[in-house]
Design an enzyme around this catalytic site. Structure first.
Site, PDB file in Angstrom:
ATOM      1  N   LYS A  36       0.847  -1.203   0.000  1.00  0.00           N
ATOM      2  CA  LYS A  36       0.000   0.000   0.000  1.00  0.00           C
ATOM      3  C   LYS A  36       0.883   1.254   0.000  1.00  0.00           C
ATOM      4  CE  LYS A  36      -0.336  -0.353   5.049  1.00  0.00           C
ATOM      5  NZ  LYS A  36      -1.189  -0.809   6.161  1.00  0.00           N
ATOM      6  N   ARG A 135     -10.189   0.131  15.011  1.00  0.00           N
ATOM      7  CA  ARG A 135     -10.140   0.813  13.719  1.00  0.00           C
ATOM      8  C   ARG A 135     -11.267   0.310  12.828  1.00  0.00           C
ATOM      9  NH1 ARG A 135      -4.321   0.950  10.781  1.00  0.00           N
ATOM     10  NH2 ARG A 135      -4.914  -1.125  10.056  1.00  0.00           N
ATOM     11  N   TYR A 263      13.456  31.181   7.450  1.00  0.00           N
ATOM     12  CA  TYR A 263      12.250  31.929   7.832  1.00  0.00           C
ATOM     13  C   TYR A 263      12.157  32.135   9.338  1.00  0.00           C
ATOM     14  CZ  TYR A 263      10.116  31.516   3.190  1.00  0.00           C
ATOM     15  OH  TYR A 263       9.835  31.625   1.856  1.00  0.00           O
ATOM     16  N   MET A 310       9.697  25.298   1.762  1.00  0.00           N
ATOM     17  CA  MET A 310       8.980  24.407   0.848  1.00  0.00           C
ATOM     18  C   MET A 310       9.927  23.671  -0.096  1.00  0.00           C
ATOM     19  SD  MET A 310       5.909  25.279  -1.822  1.00  0.00           S
ATOM     20  CE  MET A 310       4.697  25.795  -0.625  1.00  0.00           C
TER      21      MET A 310
END
Ligand SMILES: *Cc1c(COP(=O)(O)O)cnc(C)c1O
Length: 391
Positions: A36, A135, A263, A310
Site C-alpha cells: 500500500k 479501527r 524563515y 517548501m
C-alpha cells in the site's frame, strides 16, 4: 534527470528482506506482501515485483485505486484490499479479481440490494475482526453471527478471517495477548459456524517476527520488507533498508556569528560558520519536523538549521564545501550513516512515515540487485549511471 534530489531504491534488497523473513516462519505459512501507499514510498509495481520474486503468495493494498494500478501494471498475485469498499464498487473488484475486506452484515445487505446477482462469479472476501485496535472490523460474537448467513451464500468465498494488533511493537505484551485471546475466541466461533474459511491471519511485520506462534496461516508483511523495525527491538533476522535519499549542495557560504538563517529567524549562527543550501523541502516530503536532524556532506554530519522551507533547507556544514557536493539525507557516505532509526526517533514516528511522505517531486532511481551489491555504495550510485525511472 533534471532534479538534483533523488531517492535510490534497490528492489533486490526488498526481496532479500522478504526471503529472510520467510526463513523465520513456520513451514506452510503464506506470505502477504503489503505494498500500500506506493509500496511504502518505494514504488508499488517495483515492490510488488520484488515480492513476487521473493516468493510472496499475496499482495495487499489499502485502497481500490492502489489495486487497480497494480493490475494495470501487470501484477498477477492475489490482492487483498485492507479497507472496505462501497458495494457499488464490487463490479470493479470482481473484474480485476480482487479480494475484499468485509466487516459486517449491513454491507452485505446493501450489496444484495444494489447488486442482486454476481452473474455466476464468486466474490472472495476476508472478514475483519476488531479485537482491540478500534479501527475497522466487527467486535462481538453477535455481529459475527449476523454475518454468517451472508457468508454462507454460494457466491461468497471466505478466503480469510483476520484481525490487526495495536501494540505489536511495544515491550509490554499484555494488550497484544489480550487481543490474541479475543481473536482465538472468535476463531473458535467461526469454526463452529460451519463456514469454510481458508486462511486465519493476525500478524503484521512485528508480530510475525516477534511471535512466530501468531503466524497462523498467513502473515501480512509491510514495514519489515522495506527494512524497517522498531528501534528498541532487535529483529531476529538482518533487515536492510532499500531506500536512500540524496541531494546536492546548491550553495555554500560563510556566515558571520549572529547572522540569521531561514524563515522567522529561527536559527542564529553561534559563530562564524559555513552554511549550505540544499534543494529539498517540505513539498518533497522532508517535513519541518526534520529541523535539527543530520545530513551527510563530504562524509561528515551536518545539522539541518533553521526552518525547513517548501523547496530548500540549510545545513550547518562541517567546513568549507562547494556547490555540487553530494548531500545524503538517508543512508551512508563513507563510514558515516544517517539511519532510519535515528530519523524516526527524531520525528517520533515510524520509518515508513518518512518514506511515504516523499512526494512525486523526488525522482526514484532503481538499481538492480545484480549490478549493485551494497545499497550504500556511493562510488557506484551516480544518478547519471542509470536511466532513472521517474514516477
Ligand atoms: C499496513 C497493514 C499491515 C502491514 O503492517 P506492517 O507493520 O507494515 O507490516 C498489515 N495489516 C494491516 C491490516 C495493515 O493495515
Amino acid at each position: 534527470m533534471l532534479r538534483e534530489t533523488w531517492a535510490e531504491i534497490e528492489p533486490g534488497r526488498i526481496a532479500d528482506n522478504l526471503r529472510a523473513i520467510r526463513g523465520t516462519l513456520p513451514a506452510g505459512v503464506k506470505l502477504m506482501a503489503v505494498v500500500k501507499a506506493n509500496g511504502y514510498g518505494h514504488g508499488d509495481l517495483e515492490t510488488a515485483e520484488a515480492a513476487r520474486q521473493a516468493g510472496a503468495d499475496y499482495l495487499a493494498v489499502a485502497f481500490l485505486e492502489e489495486a487497480l494500478r497494480l493490475r494495470a501494471g501487470g501484477a498477477t498475485l492475489p490482492i487483498l484490499l485492507l479497507t472496505p469498499i462501497r458495494p457499488e464498487q464490487v463490479e470493479l473488484a470482481l473484474a480485476q479479481d480482487l479480494m475484499l475486506t468485509v466487516t459486517g452484515a449491513e454491507w452485505f445487505r446493501e450489496l444484495r440490494r444494489q447488486v442482486p446477482s454476481l452473474a455466476g462469479r464468486k466474490l472472495r472476501v476476508h472478514v475483519k475482526a476488531d479485537t482491540g485496535l478500534g479501527r475497522i472490523g466487527f467486535r462481538t460474537e453477535a455481529e459475527w453471527d449476523a454475518l454468517v448467513p451472508w457468508l454462507a451464500a454460494p457466491d461468497i468465498d471466505v478466503d480469510g478471517f483476520y484481525t490487526h494488533f495495536a501494540t505489536a511493537g511495544q515491550a509490554d505484551t499484555a494488550y497484544l495477548e489480550r487481543q490474541a485471546r479475543q481473536f482465538a475466541a472468535l476463531m473458535e466461533r467461526s469454526k463452529a459456524s460451519g463456514i469454510a474459511i481458508r486462511h486465519y491471519h493476525c500478524a503484521g511485520s512485528v508480530a510475525a517476527l516477534r511471535f512466530p506462534g501468531l503466524a497462523l496461516d498467513m502473515v501480512r508483511i509491510g514495514a519489515a520488507m522495506y527494512g524497517f523495525y522498531p528501534g528498541h527491538l532487535a529483529p531476529p533476522v538482518e533487515l536492510e533498508p532499500a531506500l536512500s535519499l540524496h541531494s546536492t549542495l546548491m550553495q555554500a557560504k560563510r556566515v558571520r556569528r549572529g547572522d540569521y538563517i531561514g524563515y522567522d529567524n529561527a536559527y542564529r549562527a553561534d559563530a562564524d560558520e559555513w552554511i549550505g543550501t540544499v534543494p529539498i523541502g517540505y513539498a518533497d516530503g522532508w517535513s519541518q519536523r526534520m529541523q535539527g536532524a543530520a545530513a551527510l556532506v563530504r562524509g561528515q554530519r551536518a545539522e539541518i538549521v533553521g526552518k525547513i522551507s517548501m523547496d530548500q533547507l540549510m545545513l550547518r556544514l562541517p567546513g568549507p564545501c562547494a556547490p555540487g557536493d553530494r548531500v545524503t539525507l538517508i543512508g551512508r557516505q563513507g563510514g558515516e550513516r544517517v539511519s532510519f532509526a535515528e530519523l524516526a526517533a527524531h520525528i517520533d514516528g515510524p520509518s515508513q512515515a518518512i518514506t511515504t511522505a516523499l512526494t512525486e517531486r523526488v525522482a526514484k532511481i532503481y538499481a538492480s540487485a545484480k549490478e549493485v551489491r551494497c545499497p550504500w555504495n556511493n562510488a557506484y550510485f551516480q544518478p547519471q549511471r542509470q536511466e532513472p525511472t521517474v514516477i
